[in-house]
Design a protein around this motif. Structure first.
Motif, mmCIF file in Angstrom:
data_model
loop_
_atom_site.group_PDB
_atom_site.id
_atom_site.type_symbol
_atom_site.label_atom_id
_atom_site.label_comp_id
_atom_site.label_asym_id
_atom_site.label_seq_id
_atom_site.Cartn_x
_atom_site.Cartn_y
_atom_site.Cartn_z
ATOM 1 N N ARG A 1 27.038 -12.011 2.083
ATOM 2 C CA ARG A 1 25.706 -12.112 1.201
ATOM 3 C C ARG A 1 24.745 -12.288 2.328
ATOM 4 O O ARG A 1 24.683 -12.792 3.289
ATOM 5 N N ASP A 2 23.559 -11.929 1.760
ATOM 6 C CA ASP A 2 22.215 -11.991 2.621
ATOM 7 C C ASP A 2 21.799 -13.480 2.829
ATOM 8 O O ASP A 2 21.539 -13.944 3.794
ATOM 9 N N THR A 3 21.969 -14.174 1.991
ATOM 10 C CA THR A 3 21.608 -15.695 1.766
ATOM 11 C C THR A 3 22.735 -16.446 1.369
ATOM 12 O O THR A 3 23.384 -16.057 0.418
ATOM 13 N N GLY A 4 22.860 -17.719 1.685
ATOM 14 C CA GLY A 4 23.776 -18.506 0.884
ATOM 15 C C GLY A 4 24.107 -19.957 1.593
ATOM 16 O O GLY A 4 23.450 -20.133 2.654
ATOM 17 N N THR A 5 24.811 -20.755 0.778
ATOM 18 C CA THR A 5 24.938 -22.126 1.397
ATOM 19 C C THR A 5 26.523 -22.111 1.853
ATOM 20 O O THR A 5 27.353 -21.528 1.853
ATOM 21 N N GLY B 1 29.306 -24.112 -2.613
ATOM 22 C CA GLY B 1 29.058 -23.292 -1.315
ATOM 23 C C GLY B 1 29.178 -21.853 -1.631
ATOM 24 O O GLY B 1 30.540 -21.313 -1.986
ATOM 25 N N ASP B 2 28.499 -21.021 -0.910
ATOM 26 C CA ASP B 2 28.532 -19.591 -1.073
ATOM 27 C C ASP B 2 29.872 -19.048 -0.089
ATOM 28 O O ASP B 2 30.357 -18.068 0.163
ATOM 29 N N TYR B 3 29.770 -19.966 1.197
ATOM 30 C CA TYR B 3 30.807 -19.740 2.240
ATOM 31 C C TYR B 3 31.484 -21.066 2.421
ATOM 32 O O TYR B 3 31.021 -22.021 2.251
ATOM 33 N N ARG C 1 35.294 -16.772 2.130
ATOM 34 C CA ARG C 1 34.799 -16.710 0.779
ATOM 35 C C ARG C 1 35.092 -17.806 -0.137
ATOM 36 O O ARG C 1 36.223 -18.710 0.063
ATOM 37 N N ILE D 1 27.177 -14.890 9.830
ATOM 38 C CA ILE D 1 26.670 -15.110 8.544
ATOM 39 C C ILE D 1 25.340 -14.155 8.394
ATOM 40 O O ILE D 1 25.149 -13.255 7.471
ATOM 41 N N THR D 2 24.505 -13.902 9.458
ATOM 42 C CA THR D 2 23.342 -13.319 9.458
ATOM 43 C C THR D 2 23.368 -12.187 10.241
ATOM 44 O O THR D 2 22.532 -11.129 10.142
#
Length: 336
Positions: free
Chosen positions: A43-47, A87-89, A114, A187-188
């Motif tokens: 994902r582009d952003t996430g926790t 948590g997205d991750y 994930r 992640i980024t």
């Protein structure tokens, strides 16, 4: 191998971060490379929810998780460890430990997943904790929330509030500094800041106190080991230099023993060019009386190797705080 050639016992004295992190694997060399391509779609952003390690004492597990969450927040990634929800991750440490006389050695594989449990990628680091750090009490108080606040501003606010750095927390910060860089990249995908940053250089200065050729042998061994890890060593002090020095003391053991012995103490100190101490560690051992009066030989290599492996994580954290690169490629090294 004679007893006096065995690894020096390490007593880590933390003034600021100490820790040791080993070489990290290549990015994306873990789970998810084969099979379902969607495993690599981030994902582009996430926790990021950081979990504790099962093979650690409860206090050490909590400190490790908090340190990783703190490191990721400094890299502008929303991370936390004080909850088992959301948590997205999910970032899970798989820890292998071995107890040693001075504490415990850690081999940590960080698995980024994930929420459904499918692994995205992994990164690995190694380090060592003293007995007090291994059996530390659980951290008290709520987890910090410093996301998107520049690290230098966080430090300034702490100084104004009279809050001193916690040596225990800084030790764990050193353990996670290098893997946090890899996880942030997973992640980024953004490493532009690191690529553009200049390299930190280590100046080996003030190796003193050793009999025989000890001062020269220790400096030579430490420099070679640092360079083998891709860390630049430069005799000249420059804008991006950090100083590594060693003070040696060799004196007779007064207690009665089967054979006369000498006690060897080596104090390693990392400092700024202005003399501000960033961290220190001490090595102690005994050797047959007079065996170091002329040539140190393998003793210098063993002592330097143990010191460099322990201080490597500290240097990584210092480089991150200074927004410098720690490791150069072989082409860069040969050009220096």
């Amino acid at each position: 191998m004679p007893p006096f050639l065995r690894s020096f016992a390490l007593l880590v004295l933390m003034a600021v971060p100490l820790g040791a992190c080993g070489d990290l694997p290549r990015p994306f060399e873990g789970a998810g490379r084969e099979g379902d391509p969607s495993l690599l779609e981030l994902r582009d952003t996430g926790t990021v929810r950081v979990e504790g390690g099962d093979d650690l004492p409860q206090g050490a597990s909590a400190h490790l998780a908090r340190a990783m969450a703190r490191a990721l927040r400094k890299r502008d990634i929303a991370a936390y460890s004080d909850s088992q929800n959301g948590g997205d991750y999910i970032l899970r440490p798989n820890v292998q430990t071995s107890l040693v006389e001075t504490g415990a050695k850690l081999d940590v594989t960080w698995v980024l997943m994930r929420p459904d449990g499918l692994a995205i990628d992994t990164t690995r680091s190694v380090g060592e904790l003293s007995s007090n750090q291994w059996f530390a009490d659980e951290p008290t108080g709520p987890e910090e929330s410093d996301l998107a606040v520049p690290p230098d501003l966080v430090d300034k606010v702490r100084e104004l509030d009279g809050v001193k750095a916690d040596p225990l927390a800084l030790t764990y910060d050193g353990l996670v500094a290098l893997p946090a860089d890899q996880i942030a990249f997973m992640i980024t995908g953004d490493r532009s800041a690191f690529k553009a940053a200049p390299f930190m250089k280590i100046a080996l200065i003030d190796f003193a106190g050793a009999p025989g050729d000890g001062n020269t042998a220790l400096a030579r061994s430490a420099g070679a080991l640092l360079q083998s890890k891709g860390i630049l060593v430069d005799k000249e002090i420059g804008e991006h230099s950090i100083i590594l020095s060693a003070s040696v003391d060799v004196r007779p053991v007064e207690e009665a023993t089967r054979e006369p012995l000498d006690k060897v103490s080596i104090d390693w100190v990392i400092m700024e060019v202005d003399g501000t101490e960033l961290g220190q560690m001490q090595q102690n051992n005994v050797v047959p009386r007079g065996s170091l009066d002329k040539h140190w030989g393998a003793i210098a290599s063993i002592a330097a190797q143990a010191a460099v492996e322990t201080l490597e994580g500290v240097l990584g954290q210092i480089a991150t705080r200074k927004q410098l690169q720690l490791r150069a490629d072989k082409k860069t090294l040969s050009a220096r």
